[in-house]
Design a protein around this motif. Structure first.
Motif, mmCIF file in Angstrom:
data_model
loop_
_atom_site.group_PDB
_atom_site.id
_atom_site.type_symbol
_atom_site.label_atom_id
_atom_site.label_comp_id
_atom_site.label_asym_id
_atom_site.label_seq_id
_atom_site.Cartn_x
_atom_site.Cartn_y
_atom_site.Cartn_z
ATOM 1 N N GLY A 60 48.837 46.555 30.228
ATOM 2 C CA GLY A 60 47.608 45.668 30.471
ATOM 3 C C GLY A 60 47.717 44.199 30.714
ATOM 4 O O GLY A 60 47.217 43.680 31.593
ATOM 5 N N LEU B 254 44.319 53.448 31.238
ATOM 6 C CA LEU B 254 43.999 52.123 31.919
ATOM 7 C C LEU B 254 43.421 51.980 33.246
ATOM 8 O O LEU B 254 42.522 51.205 33.459
ATOM 9 C CB LEU B 254 45.427 51.345 31.952
ATOM 10 C CG LEU B 254 46.080 50.988 30.641
ATOM 11 C CD1 LEU B 254 47.460 50.746 30.812
ATOM 12 C CD2 LEU B 254 45.545 49.561 30.223
ATOM 13 N N ALA C 115 39.382 51.386 34.433
ATOM 14 C CA ALA C 115 38.860 50.148 34.041
ATOM 15 C C ALA C 115 39.458 49.217 35.023
ATOM 16 O O ALA C 115 38.816 48.223 35.464
ATOM 17 C CB ALA C 115 38.966 49.783 32.563
ATOM 18 N N LEU C 116 40.853 49.091 35.008
ATOM 19 C CA LEU C 116 41.674 48.536 35.969
ATOM 20 C C LEU C 116 40.982 48.228 37.536
ATOM 21 O O LEU C 116 40.880 47.376 38.173
ATOM 22 C CB LEU C 116 42.984 48.607 35.995
ATOM 23 C CG LEU C 116 43.723 48.255 34.827
ATOM 24 C CD1 LEU C 116 45.149 48.649 34.703
ATOM 25 C CD2 LEU C 116 43.541 46.764 34.394
ATOM 26 N N LYS D 189 37.584 44.181 29.070
ATOM 27 C CA LYS D 189 37.074 45.513 28.513
ATOM 28 C C LYS D 189 38.491 46.192 28.176
ATOM 29 O O LYS D 189 38.632 46.755 26.898
ATOM 30 C CB LYS D 189 36.403 46.417 29.218
ATOM 31 C CG LYS D 189 35.881 47.622 28.862
ATOM 32 C CD LYS D 189 34.805 48.295 29.632
ATOM 33 C CE LYS D 189 34.208 49.362 28.742
ATOM 34 N NZ LYS D 189 33.173 50.349 29.725
ATOM 35 N N VAL D 190 39.572 46.074 28.935
ATOM 36 C CA VAL D 190 40.966 46.958 28.678
ATOM 37 C C VAL D 190 41.431 46.192 27.569
ATOM 38 O O VAL D 190 41.933 46.935 26.520
ATOM 39 C CB VAL D 190 41.885 46.774 29.957
ATOM 40 C CG1 VAL D 190 43.133 47.460 29.613
ATOM 41 C CG2 VAL D 190 40.934 47.707 31.031
ATOM 42 N N TYR E 47 42.485 48.156 24.068
ATOM 43 C CA TYR E 47 43.913 48.255 23.701
ATOM 44 C C TYR E 47 44.319 47.298 22.356
ATOM 45 O O TYR E 47 45.371 47.759 21.862
ATOM 46 C CB TYR E 47 44.897 47.949 24.694
ATOM 47 C CG TYR E 47 45.177 49.245 25.439
ATOM 48 C CD1 TYR E 47 46.275 49.851 25.273
ATOM 49 C CD2 TYR E 47 44.159 49.742 26.408
ATOM 50 C CE1 TYR E 47 46.688 51.203 25.881
ATOM 51 C CE2 TYR E 47 44.423 51.138 27.062
ATOM 52 C CZ TYR E 47 45.732 51.733 26.804
ATOM 53 O OH TYR E 47 45.794 52.896 27.346
ATOM 54 N N ASN F 45 33.771 54.495 26.482
ATOM 55 C CA ASN F 45 34.407 53.406 27.289
ATOM 56 C C ASN F 45 34.235 53.393 28.623
ATOM 57 O O ASN F 45 34.537 52.336 29.331
ATOM 58 C CB ASN F 45 35.721 52.832 26.675
ATOM 59 C CG ASN F 45 35.757 52.493 25.128
ATOM 60 O OD1 ASN F 45 35.064 51.550 24.848
ATOM 61 N ND2 ASN F 45 36.431 53.238 24.392
#
Length: 307
Positions: free
Chosen positions: A17, A43, A46-47, A54-55, A59, A115
């Motif tokens: 991340g 991951l 969201a990336l 948010k990630v 994490y 999420n």
């Protein structure tokens, strides 16, 4: 076409991340393809949306309960070192239920849905060319790659979850009349798959140190020894996938940038320690920054020589 590829690695995903944050926010890199295995699969959705904050929040706040509804591990401390031993109560409960795994990870499936909303799923499909997760089909004895473009929301959430299921410590999932497990059993870092899908420039984050020569402390009971053996196996798969990926990149004239961890981050990536994961995120960000600075300095030196 540019691709971001992230390997498996459990809690070490926090490091990935940090690297991804630097590449996306500081280097302003735009990716068309996102591919991941296991924690990498968590991951990449969201990336793909650019949701770095948010990630980070996910994490750096995850714990064992976020993952397991039946946790097969007991985390113990001896000095500064954390290690795992078997949770006899939960394991016995699994045997009594005639289950084939020591634990269950249904909480992780709920967390994925929480999420990664259906609205975000639709947006990701529109925003980037593809988001691909790696799974292992144990029934058919083959590795499969699941594209966000080929499935509806609930199915794709299933594939993300399945990609992370480190059997026999997590859930063995039956889907489409086949039994599936962690994608890392078949492919830890899907560089070659990214090339097959048309990538011409790849940034690959490999959640292991480039030099894997280190003395590992082996478990003192059969259960923790099994964890060590699985870790060894995954390291070998990752090394193989990296070599194959490099050769495929050379053959297809693909630009390939590899981002390793500078050292062995943890003996057991199934331990989720918030403090450590925050530290790893920062390490990943700084490593990517240092690598970019080093590359720029080399480029300037070459320019000076040409003059």
């Amino acid at each position: 076409m540019h691709a971001l590829v992230i390997s498996g690695g459990g809690s070490k995903g926090a490091y990935a991340g940090g690297v991804a944050q630097y590449l996306i926010q500081e280097e302003k890199r735009k990716y068309d393809l996102f591919l991941g295995t296991s924690t990498g699969s968590l991951l990449i959705p969201a990336l793909a949306l650019g949701n770095i904050e948010k990630v980070y929040d996910i994490y750096t706040n995850v714990n064992q309960h976020t993952i397991f509804n039946i946790n097969p591990f007991v985390v113990r401390k001896k000095g500064n070192r954390e290690y795992v031993s078997i949770n006899f109560k939960n394991t016995l409960l699994q045997f009594l239920k005639r289950k084939r795994t020591f634990g269950e990870s249904k909480n992780l499936r709920k967390a994925i849905r929480k999420n990664f909303s259906e609205a975000e799923f639709r947006l990701a499909r529109e925003k980037v060319k593809d988001v691909v997760v790696t799974v292992s089909n144990l029934t058919k004895n083959k590795t499969e790659y699941k594209s966000i473009q080929d499935y509806l929301y609930e199915d794709f959430c299933d594939w993300i979850w399945i990609s992370c299921n480190y059997v026999p410590f997590m859930s063995l999932v039956t889907k489409n009349k086949c039994e599936y497990a962690d994608g890392g059993f078949g492919c830890m870092i899907p560089i070659r798959e990214a090339i097959k899908r048309g990538a011409t420039h790849i940034d690959a984050i490999i959640l292991e140190s480039e030099n894997m020569e280190h003395n590992k402390v082996l478990g003192k009971n059969p259960f923790s020894l099994m964890v060590n053996l699985f870790s060894f196996m995954f390291d070998q798969v990752e090394d193989h996938d990296t070599i194959v990926g490099k050769l495929a990149a050379i053959n297809k004239n693909v630009s390939l940038n590899l981002y390793y961890t500078p050292s062995k981050l943890t003996e057991n990536s199934l331990i989720f320690n918030k403090k450590l994961m925050r530290s790893w995120w920062k390490q990943g960000f700084n490593y990517a920054a240092d690598k970019a600075t080093y590359a720029l300095e080399n480029k300037l030196k070459e320019t000076e020589k040409d003059k």
